[in-house]
Design a protein around this motif. Structure first.
Motif, PDB file in Angstrom:
ATOM      1  N   THR A  12       0.826  -1.223   0.000  1.00 38.85           N
ATOM      2  CA  THR A  12       0.000   0.000   0.000  1.00 38.85           C
ATOM      3  C   THR A  12       0.854   1.264   0.000  1.00 38.85           C
ATOM      4  OG1 THR A  12      -0.094  -0.008   2.425  1.00 38.85           O
ATOM      5  CG2 THR A  12      -1.840  -1.172   1.233  1.00 38.85           C
ATOM      6  N   ALA A  13       2.128   1.127  -0.417  1.00 36.60           N
ATOM      7  CA  ALA A  13       3.040   2.284  -0.484  1.00 36.60           C
ATOM      8  C   ALA A  13       3.156   2.967   0.870  1.00 36.60           C
ATOM      9  CB  ALA A  13       2.587   3.271  -1.544  1.00 36.60           C
ATOM     10  N   TRP A  14       3.176   2.159   1.924  1.00 34.88           N
ATOM     11  CA  TRP A  14       3.366   2.655   3.299  1.00 34.88           C
ATOM     12  C   TRP A  14       2.246   3.602   3.722  1.00 34.88           C
ATOM     13  CZ3 TRP A  14       7.318   0.814   6.399  1.00 34.88           C
ATOM     14  CH2 TRP A  14       8.269   0.034   5.735  1.00 34.88           C
ATOM     15  N   GLU A  15       1.036   3.337   3.197  1.00 36.39           N
ATOM     16  CA  GLU A  15      -0.106   4.150   3.586  1.00 36.39           C
ATOM     17  C   GLU A  15      -1.026   3.418   4.556  1.00 36.39           C
ATOM     18  OE1 GLU A  15      -2.130   5.451   0.131  1.00 36.39           O
ATOM     19  OE2 GLU A  15      -0.509   6.786  -0.522  1.00 36.39           O
ATOM     20  N   GLY A  16      -0.592   2.294   5.101  1.00 36.68           N
ATOM     21  CA  GLY A  16      -1.408   1.534   6.046  1.00 36.68           C
ATOM     22  C   GLY A  16      -1.802   0.194   5.455  1.00 36.68           C
ATOM     23  N   ALA A  17      -2.730  -0.521   6.148  1.00 34.32           N
ATOM     24  CA  ALA A  17      -3.169  -1.840   5.681  1.00 34.32           C
ATOM     25  C   ALA A  17      -4.523  -2.149   6.295  1.00 34.32           C
ATOM     26  CB  ALA A  17      -2.157  -2.912   6.042  1.00 34.32           C
ATOM     27  N   ARG A  18      -5.236  -3.093   5.662  1.00 36.44           N
ATOM     28  CA  ARG A  18      -6.540  -3.504   6.178  1.00 36.44           C
ATOM     29  C   ARG A  18      -6.341  -4.428   7.379  1.00 36.44           C
ATOM     30  NH1 ARG A  18      -8.691  -6.847   2.690  1.00 36.44           N
ATOM     31  NH2 ARG A  18     -10.831  -6.656   3.488  1.00 36.44           N
ATOM     32  N   VAL A  72     -11.730  -2.049   8.116  1.00 38.13           N
ATOM     33  CA  VAL A  72     -10.995  -0.999   8.829  1.00 38.13           C
ATOM     34  C   VAL A  72      -9.592  -0.903   8.240  1.00 38.13           C
ATOM     35  CG1 VAL A  72     -10.085  -0.232  11.052  1.00 38.13           C
ATOM     36  CG2 VAL A  72     -12.286  -1.416  10.949  1.00 38.13           C
ATOM     37  N   LYS A  73      -9.170   0.343   8.000  1.00 36.88           N
ATOM     38  CA  LYS A  73      -7.814   0.560   7.501  1.00 36.88           C
ATOM     39  C   LYS A  73      -6.964   1.156   8.611  1.00 36.88           C
ATOM     40  CE  LYS A  73      -5.209   2.595   3.685  1.00 36.88           C
ATOM     41  NZ  LYS A  73      -5.282   3.442   2.464  1.00 36.88           N
ATOM     42  N   LEU A  74      -5.863   0.454   8.908  1.00 33.06           N
ATOM     43  CA  LEU A  74      -4.988   0.884   9.992  1.00 33.06           C
ATOM     44  C   LEU A  74      -3.958   1.890   9.502  1.00 33.06           C
ATOM     45  CD1 LEU A  74      -4.287  -2.587  11.628  1.00 33.06           C
ATOM     46  CD2 LEU A  74      -6.006  -0.892  12.309  1.00 33.06           C
ATOM     47  N   ALA A  75      -3.493   2.723  10.411  1.00 35.58           N
ATOM     48  CA  ALA A  75      -2.411   3.648  10.101  1.00 35.58           C
ATOM     49  C   ALA A  75      -1.113   2.862   9.937  1.00 35.58           C
ATOM     50  CB  ALA A  75      -2.267   4.686  11.211  1.00 35.58           C
TER      51      ALA A  75
END
Length: 590
Positions: A455-461, A486-489
């Motif tokens: 995710t290009a270091w934009e978080g993950a599900r 939910v998408k985590l930081a």
């Protein structure tokens, strides 16, 4: 007939016409000129001659030193006088009406003979000799001086008419051509010299209306001009002016023809070139401005109008700097003399760099520019051309890259620190067990990093993090996941992945995954950014709480603190229940 040897006056008249002249003379028909020998002093083109000017030119070609007198009907005298300056060799001829008295004829012819005797090389006494009808008392000395001045003026006029690049025409009030110069003959084509044709016939039918309008206006004293196409294919600018007679009346028309064919072709070619250039400039993605020596904008393409929010007309009357570059981002005034773009003109060299422009709506935006001086053929600087490119996206990408590099550096250090802690703090009685535990935790760490990279270091599900960690140790049918998307930081991914790995490792050794009847149900919920994750194992018998905390428990506690959350354990006989609560700052659909 006998050759003319002593007579000084030769009269050329028609077959049924004669001229009563009270001086010795010989009268011949036009076809008898070849029989005349010797050069007469005066040649009179008498009545009954249809083509007077042609007969006059033929006589002067044979006897260049003779003086020429035209006797014409009174109604044609003024027209003939107007035409003579435009006809080669006839500029010095004299015109008298056929209504003159014998005394007037005798006075004029006598004067012509005297002049011929004094100076056979002198050409024309046109205006002077015609004026002698009312001023015969003028002194001979003054007459000689005046005739020489007139002859010189006539030679000048004839030279100008002959070599003028413009077509010059003398016409009557009905537009019939009386005389024309060589340039006109070249424009109109053959058959016009001495034809007395109407000038309108030389133009195409669509052009005749405009030409007729200016000729009619000139005949009424209103000079004018227009552009029209000749039947020869040439485009001309035609100008018409009136000619005044002796009494101040409008006696004829003076017409000039200027060949503008090449200019029209150049205008068409230039218009096509401009069309293509504008098409290129308007389709260019880079903004292009053209400034004059006053730093005012002369041109801006479509990209420039989109970039600034201004149209070209809105910039008129003030320097371009005052329109789009007048204020710095901190709100302070930006003086024109401090601007590197505007220095390209006075310093006469290229300027490149980055600046911040002011949009029409008041917003600021960064640009990259190239400003180059424009020079004329004499290498004099006459303006500036400016290429401008909006670099807002580049600046954002650059800031994002810098942030990402800092984040990667921070996370790399964090990963190394976690890996170092795993190696140092993991305990096992057997080396193989130690390797298995360390390898499992390192793999959990790697899975977290992989999720971030995707995710290009934009978080993950959250579901992906939990599923990846459990799949490595449990069979698909042994667990169930339930919860909203939910998408985590980014900073929450690694701690949560390690926590789930530790819980799954414990389940594989002592919990749900170690028993054929065991099951795992993981649920999570989100209420006002507060995320609650419940890990519930079932299907066990007489599960007991461990007597001491191992490294896994301490690691979970440390990781929970990184999440700024709380973790609680419930060791029931049927299985372990763990509740993890933390804030999810970046929440939304996956």
């Amino acid at each position: 007939m006998a050759p003319l040897k002593t007579a000084r006056i030769l009269v050329i008249a028609g077959e049924h016409a004669s001229l009563a002249l009270p001086l010795p003379n010989e009268q011949v028909l036009p076809h008898q000129l070849a029989e005349v020998s010797g050069a007469p002093d005066v040649v009179v083109i008498g009545p009954g001659i249809q083509r007077r000017t042609s007969a006059g030119r033929q006589a002067l070609q044979r006897w260049p030193t003779s003086k020429l007198l035209f006797v014409a009907p009174a109604a044609e005298v003024e027209k003939l006088r107007l035409s003579l300056p435009f006809i080669p060799d006839l500029a010095g001829a004299v015109v008298v009406a056929d209504t003159a008295t014998e005394r007037e004829y005798a006075s004029i012819v006598t004067e012509l003979m005297d002049v011929a005797q004094r100076d056979r090389a002198t050409r024309g006494l046109y205006d002077h000799l015609n004026s002698q009808m009312s001023h015969l008392s003028v002194g001979r000395a003054a007459l000689q001086q005046r005739s020489e001045q007139l002859a010189l003026a006539e030679r000048y006029l004839a030279s100008v008419l002959e070599f003028a690049p413009q077509g010059l025409i003398a016409a009557d009030l009905q537009g019939r051509v009386i005389s024309l110069n060589d340039a006109t003959a070249a424009l109109l084509g053959p058959g016009w010299a001495g034809s007395e044709r109407n000038l309108l016939d030389a133009f195409t039918e669509p052009a005749q209306g405009a030409v007729e309008a200016i000729l009619s206006a000139a005949a009424l004293g209103r000079n004018g001009r227009c552009e029209a196409e000749l039947r020869s294919g040439a485009m001309v600018e035609i100008s018409a002016a009136h000619i005044l007679g002796r009494a101040g009346e409008i006696a004829g028309l003076s017409i000039a023809l200027l060949d503008i064919s090449e200019r029209k072709r150049m205008e068409v070619a230039l218009a096509e070139t401009n069309r293509r250039l504008n098409a290129v400039l308007d389709n260019a993605s880079v903004a292009i401005f053209l400034m004059d020596e006053r730093h005012q904008c002369l041109y801006m393409n479509s990209a420039a109008e989109r970039l600034t929010g201004y149209t070209l007309q809105e910039t008129f009357g003030r320097p371009l700097h005052a329109v789009i570059h007048h204020t710095r981002p901190d709100g302070s005034h930006y003086a024109l003399e401090d601007c590197p773009i505007d220095r390209a003109f006075p310093e006469n060299h290229n300027e490149q760099g980055e600046e911040v422009f002011v949009h029409k709506d008041g917003g600021f935006y960064p640009v990259a520019f190239t400003a180059s001086p424009i020079r004329d053929d004499n290498s004099r600087t006459v303006g500036t051309i400016i290429e401008v490119r909006d670099i807002s996206a580049e600046k954002r990408n650059e800031a994002a890259r810098e942030l990402l590099m800092r984040e990667v550096d921070h996370r790399s250090r964090n990963v190394l620190a976690v890996a170092q802690s795993i190696v140092q703090l993991t305990r096992a009685e057997q080396l193989k067990d130690y390797k298995d535990v360390v390898l499992g935790r390192i793999q959990a760490l790697a899975r977290a990093q992989g999720s971030l990279a995707r995710t290009a270091w934009e978080g993950a599900r959250l579901e992906e993090i939990v599923s990846d960690a459990i799949e490595a140790l449990g069979s698909p049918g042994a667990y169930e996941l339930t919860g909203p998307s939910v998408k985590l930081a980014p900073e929450q991914v690694q701690p949560l992945s390690m926590i789930v790995h530790e819980l799954a490792t414990n389940a594989s050794k002592y919990g749900a995954f170690s028993s054929v009847n065991g099951s795992l149900h993981v649920t999570w919920s989100l209420i006002q950014s507060r995320l609650t994750l419940v890990w519930r194992e079932r299907g066990l018998q007489s599960l007991q709480q461990p007597e001491r905390r191992g490294f896994g428990s301490r690691l979970i506690a440390d990781l929970t603190r990184q999440l700024q959350g709380e973790v609680t354990y419930d060791w029931s006989a049927e299985g372990l229940t763990v509740q993890l609560v933390f804030l999810a700052e970046h929440v939304g659909g996956a």
